[in-house]
Design an enzyme around this catalytic site. Structure first.
Site, mmCIF file in Angstrom:
data_model
loop_
_atom_site.group_PDB
_atom_site.id
_atom_site.type_symbol
_atom_site.label_atom_id
_atom_site.label_comp_id
_atom_site.label_asym_id
_atom_site.label_seq_id
_atom_site.Cartn_x
_atom_site.Cartn_y
_atom_site.Cartn_z
ATOM 1 N N HIS A 117 -78.953 -34.434 -6.641
ATOM 2 C CA HIS A 117 -78.466 -33.639 -5.512
ATOM 3 C C HIS A 117 -77.332 -34.442 -4.862
ATOM 4 O O HIS A 117 -77.345 -35.669 -4.900
ATOM 5 C CB HIS A 117 -79.639 -33.479 -4.535
ATOM 6 C CG HIS A 117 -79.405 -32.547 -3.399
ATOM 7 N ND1 HIS A 117 -78.683 -32.902 -2.288
ATOM 8 C CD2 HIS A 117 -79.810 -31.270 -3.183
ATOM 9 C CE1 HIS A 117 -78.664 -31.880 -1.430
ATOM 10 N NE2 HIS A 117 -79.340 -30.875 -1.955
ATOM 11 N N ASP A 194 -85.718 -40.141 -5.151
ATOM 12 C CA ASP A 194 -85.514 -38.994 -4.269
ATOM 13 C C ASP A 194 -86.662 -38.022 -4.557
ATOM 14 O O ASP A 194 -86.675 -37.343 -5.579
ATOM 15 C CB ASP A 194 -84.147 -38.361 -4.576
ATOM 16 C CG ASP A 194 -83.940 -37.057 -3.810
ATOM 17 O OD1 ASP A 194 -84.856 -36.627 -3.089
ATOM 18 O OD2 ASP A 194 -82.841 -36.473 -3.952
ATOM 19 N N GLN A 197 -88.018 -32.887 -3.919
ATOM 20 C CA GLN A 197 -88.562 -31.716 -4.620
ATOM 21 C C GLN A 197 -89.908 -32.005 -5.278
ATOM 22 O O GLN A 197 -90.416 -31.163 -6.023
ATOM 23 C CB GLN A 197 -87.570 -31.236 -5.691
ATOM 24 C CG GLN A 197 -86.267 -30.707 -5.137
ATOM 25 C CD GLN A 197 -86.438 -29.430 -4.314
ATOM 26 O OE1 GLN A 197 -87.441 -28.726 -4.415
ATOM 27 N NE2 GLN A 197 -85.459 -29.127 -3.471
ATOM 28 N N LYS A 220 -89.541 -29.246 3.248
ATOM 29 C CA LYS A 220 -89.776 -28.719 1.895
ATOM 30 C C LYS A 220 -91.254 -28.824 1.524
ATOM 31 O O LYS A 220 -91.645 -28.522 0.407
ATOM 32 C CB LYS A 220 -88.920 -29.472 0.881
ATOM 33 C CG LYS A 220 -87.412 -29.208 1.049
ATOM 34 C CD LYS A 220 -86.628 -29.929 -0.021
ATOM 35 C CE LYS A 220 -85.155 -30.047 0.283
ATOM 36 N NZ LYS A 220 -84.409 -28.802 0.195
ATOM 37 N N CYS A 358 -75.951 -27.731 -4.443
ATOM 38 C CA CYS A 358 -75.601 -29.126 -4.104
ATOM 39 C C CYS A 358 -75.755 -30.048 -5.315
ATOM 40 O O CYS A 358 -76.150 -31.218 -5.179
ATOM 41 C CB CYS A 358 -76.433 -29.660 -2.946
ATOM 42 S SG CYS A 358 -76.156 -28.779 -1.422
HETATM 43 N N1 PLP Z 1 -82.677 -34.246 -2.758
HETATM 44 C C1 PLP Z 1 -83.024 -33.127 -3.400
HETATM 45 C C2 PLP Z 1 -83.458 -33.215 -4.830
HETATM 46 C C3 PLP Z 1 -82.960 -31.893 -2.743
HETATM 47 O O1 PLP Z 1 -83.310 -30.784 -3.396
HETATM 48 C C4 PLP Z 1 -82.544 -31.852 -1.399
HETATM 49 C C5 PLP Z 1 -82.423 -30.573 -0.695
HETATM 50 O O2 PLP Z 1 -82.330 -29.522 -1.278
HETATM 51 C C6 PLP Z 1 -82.209 -33.057 -0.769
HETATM 52 C C7 PLP Z 1 -82.295 -34.230 -1.476
HETATM 53 C C8 PLP Z 1 -81.776 -33.093 0.653
HETATM 54 O O3 PLP Z 1 -82.805 -32.686 1.486
HETATM 55 P P1 PLP Z 1 -82.542 -32.384 3.031
HETATM 56 O O4 PLP Z 1 -81.469 -31.341 3.084
HETATM 57 O O5 PLP Z 1 -83.853 -31.898 3.529
HETATM 58 O O6 PLP Z 1 -82.113 -33.667 3.663
#
Ligand code: PLP
Length: 400
Positions: A117, A194, A197, A220, A358
């Site tokens: 992401h 990270d 998800q 999430k 993203c």
């Molecule tokens: N990392 C992953 C894999 C994501 O899917 C997302 C959000 O969709 C993020 C990071 C960023 O999360 P946040 O927007 O809650 O900070």
């Protein structure tokens, strides 16, 4: 599965029952989370840690109980390894900034993957720019599997950190993070995962994984927006410079010199989202009540069923078919533009996400502008998938 706990799902949009398949963007919140948030503001709203009065002490107590709940949830060794942030994005920025300022120097290397992401790409690019370091990328194969066999050749004595996603928000791929961490550690490279998800969809044990950092968002995983977590091993957190300066993170301040507070407060400058953190605890309790293994099993059934049924549609192309997948289905149909498909599905009451999610490097890999993404949560049903499949068929006929 416990659908009645989510009142928002009972509504109609455009006179159609709402089908909510945008869970990878954010999940809906059960009543007990919403009530906890409202109760907090009705009964104990107060700033924490600094007050001697009753409300402040109550709010502080609840806030710290939530920290313990997060620790238990991801099986961390200590409460003080749990740092509250605004979300996964801020957690990753914290690691990149603080780890970077402490350990990254000119010529050093940072390894990420092609399926990250943007939140796990851009903070490392900032760091590389600031420090004169180099970003290296683990590729994935055309079915969306990370090429872990390429990792060894990417790791060099100059590699200072590896940052990789546990689950891809676009491809659904569940990466073999334990194996990745083992390989990286054999090269003395610490690893940041990270987990944005992953946490709502599979059990996470940071000690078993042996990751050095694990970042995720509350929203999430059925919790309110505005709170995230950065787990870090004590050893790193002790050595790392603070992220932001301000109240709470200090021990003493004079104009000549400031000393820092103990863990985890050293990394928690300013007033945190106390109510949201308390809501997060309730979300964890909710998920534990359902059982994380039960959630994983249910979502896997939806994934298998959804994939099988969508594949029956002429011109269907699923982007991301790794063997080990979470309940995310990205797809394209014929030459229909994903945005047009998303709008037509919306008119059928179905909430999906369209675009690059993203993850522009993933789109570049496949030479596509975007995908339609349906992502499932514990409250979704096979009947909803049937509605999706029919609506996609109808939309495809109109668009092709
Ligand atoms: N990392 C992953 C894999 C994501 O899917 C997302 C959000 O969709 C993020 C990071 C960023 O999360 P946040 O927007 O809650 O900070």
């Amino acid at each position: 599965m416990n659908r009645e706990d989510f009142l928002i799902l009972g509504q109609e949009v455009y006179k159609k029952p709402l089908v909510y398949f945008d869970n990878a963007a954010t999940t809906q919140k059960p009543e007990m989370v919403i009530s906890a948030l409202a109760d907090y503001y009705r009964t104990i709203n107060s700033n924490i840690h600094r007050g001697v009065h009753y409300l402040s002490q109550k709010a502080t107590e609840e806030f710290e109980v939530a920290r313990k709940a997060v620790r238990d949830f991801i099986h961390a060794a200590h409460d003080y390894e749990i740092v509250f942030t605004r979300g996964a994005t801020e957690s990753i920025n914290l690691v990149a900034s603080s780890f970077g300022r402490t350990y990254i120097h000119e010529g050093d290397e940072i390894v990420i993957s092609e399926m990250e992401h943007h939140s796990n790409i851009v903070p490392w690019q900032f760091l590389c720019e600031d420090r004169g370091a180099k970003l290296k990328v683990i590729p994935f194969s055309d079915n969306g599997t990370l090429c872990v066999e390429k990792l060894e050749e990417l790791l060099t004595p100059k590699t200072k950190i590896l940052a990789v996603t546990h689950v891809s928000n676009t491809l659904g791929t569940i990466n073999p993070v334990k194996e990745i961490i083992r390989i990286a550690h054999a090269h003395n490279v610490p690893v940041m995962i990270d987990g944005a998800q992953a946490v709502a969809h599979c059990p996470v044990d940071v000690q078993d994984l042996d990751c050095d950092f694990y970042c995720f968002s509350g929203h999430k995983m059925y919790a309110p927006m505005g709170v995230g977590i950065m787990y870090g091993k004590e050893r790193w957190l002790n050595e790392m410079k603070p992220y932001q300066g301000g109240g709470e993170m200090i021990s003493t301040v004079t104009f000549e010199k400031t000393t820092y507070n103990e863990l985890p407060y050293k990394f928690e400058a300013g007033t945190p989202a106390v109510g949201d953190v308390i809501g997060l605890r309730k979300a964890i309790e909710y998920m534990q009540g359902v059982g994380i293994q039960n959630i994983a099993k249910h979502e896997n059934e939806l994934l298998q069923y959804g994939t099988q049924e969508l594949k029956k549609i002429e011109g269907m192309r699923i982007i991301g078919e790794a063997q080990n997948k979470a309940a995310v289905i990205s797809f394209l149909v014929g030459n229909a533009h994903p945005y047009d498909m998303g709008v037509l599905l919306d008119h059928q009451g179905i909430a999906v996400r369209t675009g690059h999610h993203c993850t522009q490097p993933i789109m570049d890999h496949f030479h596509i502008p975007g995908t339609v993404r349906a992502s499932f949560a514990l409250y979704n049903t096979k009947e909803e998938i049937d509605i999706l499949v029919k609506a996609v068929q109808k939309a495809a006929q109109m668009l092709m």
